[in-house]
Design an enzyme around this catalytic site. Structure first.
Site, PDB file in Angstrom:
ATOM      1  N   LYS A  22       0.838  -1.215   0.000  1.00 56.60           N
ATOM      2  CA  LYS A  22       0.000   0.000   0.000  1.00 56.60           C
ATOM      3  C   LYS A  22       0.865   1.254   0.000  1.00 56.60           C
ATOM      4  CE  LYS A  22      -1.785   1.444   4.112  1.00 56.60           C
ATOM      5  NZ  LYS A  22      -1.466   2.842   4.487  1.00 56.60           N
ATOM      6  N   ASN A  23       1.845   1.285   0.911  1.00 55.87           N
ATOM      7  CA  ASN A  23       2.605   2.521   1.090  1.00 55.87           C
ATOM      8  C   ASN A  23       3.644   2.760  -0.002  1.00 55.87           C
ATOM      9  OD1 ASN A  23       1.007   3.038   3.251  1.00 55.87           O
ATOM     10  ND2 ASN A  23       2.531   2.496   4.809  1.00 55.87           N
ATOM     11  N   ARG A  93      -4.859  10.313   4.678  1.00 54.28           N
ATOM     12  CA  ARG A  93      -3.824  11.346   4.828  1.00 54.28           C
ATOM     13  C   ARG A  93      -2.804  11.321   3.705  1.00 54.28           C
ATOM     14  NH1 ARG A  93      -2.709  13.709   9.334  1.00 54.28           N
ATOM     15  NH2 ARG A  93      -0.576  13.785   8.615  1.00 54.28           N
ATOM     16  N   CYS A 117      -5.798  12.179  13.282  1.00 53.41           N
ATOM     17  CA  CYS A 117      -6.343  10.838  13.070  1.00 53.41           C
ATOM     18  C   CYS A 117      -6.144  10.056  14.357  1.00 53.41           C
ATOM     19  CB  CYS A 117      -5.679  10.159  11.884  1.00 53.41           C
ATOM     20  SG  CYS A 117      -3.999   9.697  12.181  1.00 53.41           S
ATOM     21  N   ARG A 122      -0.412  14.205  13.852  1.00 55.71           N
ATOM     22  CA  ARG A 122       0.179  14.041  12.526  1.00 55.71           C
ATOM     23  C   ARG A 122       0.145  15.312  11.668  1.00 55.71           C
ATOM     24  NH1 ARG A 122      -1.540   8.390  10.009  1.00 55.71           N
ATOM     25  NH2 ARG A 122       0.372   8.630   8.845  1.00 55.71           N
ATOM     26  N   PRO A 123       0.952  16.306  12.038  1.00 50.95           N
ATOM     27  CA  PRO A 123       0.983  17.541  11.251  1.00 50.95           C
ATOM     28  C   PRO A 123       1.614  17.335   9.873  1.00 50.95           C
ATOM     29  CG  PRO A 123       2.660  17.584  12.970  1.00 50.95           C
ATOM     30  CD  PRO A 123       1.883  16.307  13.156  1.00 50.95           C
ATOM     31  N   ASP A 125       3.488  20.017   8.613  1.00 47.52           N
ATOM     32  CA  ASP A 125       4.370  21.193   8.551  1.00 47.52           C
ATOM     33  C   ASP A 125       5.652  20.924   7.767  1.00 47.52           C
ATOM     34  OD1 ASP A 125       4.886  19.410  10.718  1.00 47.52           O
ATOM     35  OD2 ASP A 125       6.237  20.866  11.624  1.00 47.52           O
ATOM     36  N   LEU A 126       6.174  19.700   7.847  1.00 47.85           N
ATOM     37  CA  LEU A 126       7.446  19.421   7.160  1.00 47.85           C
ATOM     38  C   LEU A 126       7.250  19.338   5.641  1.00 47.85           C
ATOM     39  CD1 LEU A 126       8.940  16.831   9.683  1.00 47.85           C
ATOM     40  CD2 LEU A 126       9.399  19.294   9.514  1.00 47.85           C
ATOM     41  N   ASP A 315       4.372   0.306  12.116  1.00 49.56           N
ATOM     42  CA  ASP A 315       3.200  -0.349  11.517  1.00 49.56           C
ATOM     43  C   ASP A 315       3.091  -1.832  11.889  1.00 49.56           C
ATOM     44  OD1 ASP A 315       2.491   2.035  10.383  1.00 49.56           O
ATOM     45  OD2 ASP A 315       3.307   1.579   8.401  1.00 49.56           O
ATOM     46  N   ARG A 407      -8.543  -0.836   4.513  1.00 48.46           N
ATOM     47  CA  ARG A 407      -7.681   0.194   3.933  1.00 48.46           C
ATOM     48  C   ARG A 407      -6.315  -0.371   3.587  1.00 48.46           C
ATOM     49  NH1 ARG A 407      -7.167   5.434   7.312  1.00 48.46           N
ATOM     50  NH2 ARG A 407      -5.796   5.719   5.532  1.00 48.46           N
TER      51      ARG A 407
HETATM   52  N1  EPU Z   1       5.612  14.558  11.192  1.00 48.98           N
HETATM   53  C1  EPU Z   1       5.573  15.883  11.515  1.00 48.98           C
HETATM   54  N2  EPU Z   1       5.377  16.799  10.508  1.00 48.98           N
HETATM   55  C2  EPU Z   1       5.215  16.409   9.218  1.00 48.98           C
HETATM   56  C3  EPU Z   1       5.271  15.045   8.887  1.00 48.98           C
HETATM   57  C4  EPU Z   1       5.473  14.137   9.905  1.00 48.98           C
HETATM   58  O1  EPU Z   1       5.707  16.260  12.670  1.00 48.98           O
HETATM   59  O2  EPU Z   1       5.041  17.290   8.354  1.00 48.98           O
HETATM   60  C5  EPU Z   1       5.812  13.547  12.264  1.00 48.98           C
HETATM   61  C6  EPU Z   1       4.604  12.634  12.429  1.00 48.98           C
HETATM   62  O3  EPU Z   1       3.580  13.237  13.195  1.00 48.98           O
HETATM   63  C7  EPU Z   1       5.221  11.421  13.068  1.00 48.98           C
HETATM   64  C8  EPU Z   1       6.603  11.372  12.418  1.00 48.98           C
HETATM   65  O4  EPU Z   1       6.840  12.676  11.891  1.00 48.98           O
HETATM   66  O5  EPU Z   1       5.360  11.638  14.439  1.00 48.98           O
HETATM   67  C9  EPU Z   1       6.744  10.370  11.297  1.00 48.98           C
HETATM   68  O6  EPU Z   1       5.649  10.461  10.413  1.00 48.98           O
HETATM   69  P1  EPU Z   1       5.780  10.186   8.857  1.00 48.98           P
HETATM   70  O7  EPU Z   1       5.643  11.484   8.133  1.00 48.98           O
HETATM   71  O8  EPU Z   1       6.968   9.369   8.575  1.00 48.98           O
HETATM   72  O9  EPU Z   1       4.468   9.338   8.575  1.00 48.98           O
HETATM   73  P2  EPU Z   1       3.661   9.345   7.236  1.00 48.98           P
HETATM   74  O10 EPU Z   1       4.560   9.588   6.104  1.00 48.98           O
HETATM   75  O11 EPU Z   1       2.453  10.212   7.387  1.00 48.98           O
HETATM   76  C10 EPU Z   1       3.969   6.817   6.660  1.00 48.98           C
HETATM   77  C11 EPU Z   1       3.076   5.642   6.432  1.00 48.98           C
HETATM   78  C12 EPU Z   1       2.453   5.221   7.766  1.00 48.98           C
HETATM   79  C13 EPU Z   1       3.599   4.873   8.730  1.00 48.98           C
HETATM   80  C14 EPU Z   1       4.552   6.063   8.868  1.00 48.98           C
HETATM   81  C15 EPU Z   1       5.761   5.767   9.716  1.00 48.98           C
HETATM   82  C16 EPU Z   1       2.320   5.999   4.167  1.00 48.98           C
HETATM   83  C17 EPU Z   1       1.212   6.329   3.237  1.00 48.98           C
HETATM   84  N3  EPU Z   1       2.040   6.019   5.482  1.00 48.98           N
HETATM   85  O12 EPU Z   1       3.145   7.845   7.197  1.00 48.98           O
HETATM   86  O13 EPU Z   1       1.670   4.072   7.507  1.00 48.98           O
HETATM   87  O14 EPU Z   1       3.075   4.546   9.991  1.00 48.98           O
HETATM   88  O15 EPU Z   1       5.011   6.467   7.556  1.00 48.98           O
HETATM   89  O16 EPU Z   1       6.467   4.700   9.206  1.00 48.98           O
HETATM   90  O17 EPU Z   1       3.418   5.695   3.732  1.00 48.98           O
HETATM   91  C18 EPU Z   1      -0.032   2.507   7.917  1.00 48.98           C
HETATM   92  O18 EPU Z   1       0.245   1.989   6.814  1.00 48.98           O
HETATM   93  O19 EPU Z   1      -0.775   1.948   8.768  1.00 48.98           O
HETATM   94  C19 EPU Z   1       0.534   3.811   8.242  1.00 48.98           C
HETATM   95  C20 EPU Z   1       0.025   4.617   9.172  1.00 48.98           C
END
Ligand code: EPU
Length: 428
Positions: A22-23, A93, A117, A122-123, A125-126, A315, A407
């Site tokens: 999926k990811n 998201r 969520c 889960r902001p 901002d980055l 995950d 999902r």
């Molecule tokens: N974060 C920020 N600001 C941002 C982005 C992230 O503070 O702009 C923080 C998040 O809140 C979190 C950390 O950085 O504390 C890491 O989050 P990340 O951005 O890596 O997560 P993501 O990209 O939104 C993906 C996977 C998730 C998986 C995470 C961590 C996808 C579509 N989703 O999410 O998958 O848990 O990486 O490995 O690739 C799932 O499949 O069940 C799932 C939630």
């Protein structure tokens, strides 16, 4: 709203095939926006999130056709909208992944803010910081991120390569930069980049589309932007196998004292998880494209701490925690990625588990004799953990709100049944 009725205990044994990840599929689909030539993706899984991404792209004028092994075809030659609306983004998201490609190819994007969520705030901002670093102007107005690149005469402007150092490792943030930088002017360097295999898979696709990407899979990635990318041109991009689905079926085998083999697997992507299984006493064997876990009874208590790849994946934390309810001793499970990813703990306690959560740590005392009960799924991986616990519990466990599971797991009920489990999808 469907539920799963899991009647345990059962002992799983046999072989299942992991689907495409999926990811990895979601960013690969977003990459279709980067070119006016068709992109063909093989083994995109049949999942609710993939359907949501199809709907999102269709709303922009991309016409998704086909699926599965024959290939999902995405043609973004006639994009009519650069907006990702709230109704879709709030359900997924990962919709934020269209921000980078839309900006890079069309010089503008309007993407709804995802909001919170179940697993945390889960902001994004980055993602915004990174797009600004690449030269975009970004305003957050009325719940939407409105980003654009200043026009040059009558043409929309182009993003410019930049050095982006992420203060926190972000998977989709890194992917958004890869997608955007591929069409930017000049070189982009990402520091503290996510090293997840899905990031490397996206880089592989971008390279097949003509981009120049170095270092994907390490924490420093360099992209030389080019003006035009092409489609997959007769060589479909095969989505890499889902390591989280693979790990989930191995854990399902282990929690039942069973013996499960997963094919279409890449054991090298699961190093930390397989290490934790081994520490728990599971006999893990692997080969080219397969991995097998044969469990002893009982399992041994094992501590894990989630971390960005190659660390233990967040995950798989919920599924491992469920497994530890059947292990002898005390296990400490520390979640470092998301602040609120223990919602499954309370539901596991309803089944008879001994789990205590304090801040980012869950302490599990085992083995507990689990007894079937109605439980409610809160998010995708928590749902999987509840199904696993149901397999080990005596009597029927009704896992409600299984739409979370749909999902991210294709045909989980069929796959578990093929391993000998008693699992039915029922209304309610
Ligand atoms: N974060 C920020 N600001 C941002 C982005 C992230 O503070 O702009 C923080 C998040 O809140 C979190 C950390 O950085 O504390 C890491 O989050 P990340 O951005 O890596 O997560 P993501 O990209 O939104 C993906 C996977 C998730 C998986 C995470 C961590 C996808 C579509 N989703 O999410 O998958 O848990 O990486 O490995 O690739 C799932 O499949 O069940 C799932 C939630």
């Amino acid at each position: 709203m469907d539920a799963f009725l899991v009647t345990g205990p059962s002992r799983l044994s046999g072989t299942v095939r992991a689907a495409g990840a999926k990811n990895a599929a979601l960013p690969a689909m977003a990459a279709a926006l980067l070119t006016d030539e068709p992109l063909v993706l093989e083994d995109a899984p049949d999942l609710a999130d993939v359907k949501t991404m199809r709907t999102l792209l269709a709303g922009m004028g991309v016409s998704p056709r086909g699926s599965g092994a024959t290939g999902l075809v995405l043609d973004a030659s006639r994009v009519t909208s650069t907006e990702a609306p709230y109704d879709l983004v709030r359900t997924m998201r990962a919709s934020i992944l269209v921000l980078g490609p839309l900006l890079a190819r069309f010089g503008e994007a309007r993407v709804s803010l995802p909001g919170g969520c179940a697993i945390g705030v889960r902001p994004v901002d980055l993602h915004i910081m990174a797009m600004e670093a690449l030269g975009a102007r970004v305003a957050v107005e009325k719940g939407y991120i409105h980003a654009y690149v200043s026009r040059v005469g009558s043409r929309h402007g182009r993003l410019s390569g930049a050095r982006i150092a992420f203060p926190t490792v972000t998977v989709t943030g890194t992917e958004n930069v890869l997608l955007a930088a591929a069409l930017a002017e000049g070189r982009t360097t990402i520091e503290n980049a996510a090293r997840e295999p899905e990031v490397a898979d996206l880089a592989r696709l971008l390279a097949a589309m003509g981009a120049s990407v170095q270092g994907a899979g390490t924490s420093t990635i360099t992209i030389e932007g080019i003006e035009r990318l092409h489609g997959t041109r007769g060589v479909p991009h095969a989505i890499l196998p889902d390591r989280i689905e693979t790990g989930t079926y191995l854990a399902a085998g282990a929690i039942t004292g069973g013996d499960v083999t997963v094919t279409n697997a890449r054991p090298a992507d699961l190093g930390s998880f397989l290490g934790a299984l081994t520490a728990a006493g599971v006999d893990v064997s692997r080969g080219d494209g397969w991995v097998r876990a044969a469990a002893p009874e009982p399992l041994r208590a094992t501590d894990v701490e989630t971390a960005p790849h190659p660390g233990f994946p967040t995950d798989l934390q919920a599924q491992f925690l469920a497994m530890m309810t059947q292990a002898r001793g005390t296990s400490r499970i520390v979640e470092t990625i998301f602040e609120n990813r223990f919602l499954h703990a309370g539901e596991l306690v309803r089944l008879g588990a001994d789990v205590r959560v304090e801040g980012r740590m869950a302490t599990v005392h085992g083995p507990s004799r689990l007894q079937g009960a109605p439980v409610t799924a809160s998010d995708l991986r928590a749902s999987a953990a509840l199904v696993l616990a149901g397999l080990a519990a005596e009597g029927p466990t009704r896992v409600r709100r299984i739409y979370h599971l749909d999902r991210g797991y294709a045909a989980m009920d069929h796959k578990l049944r093929s391993l000998g489990a008693a699992v039915e999808r029922i209304p309610g």
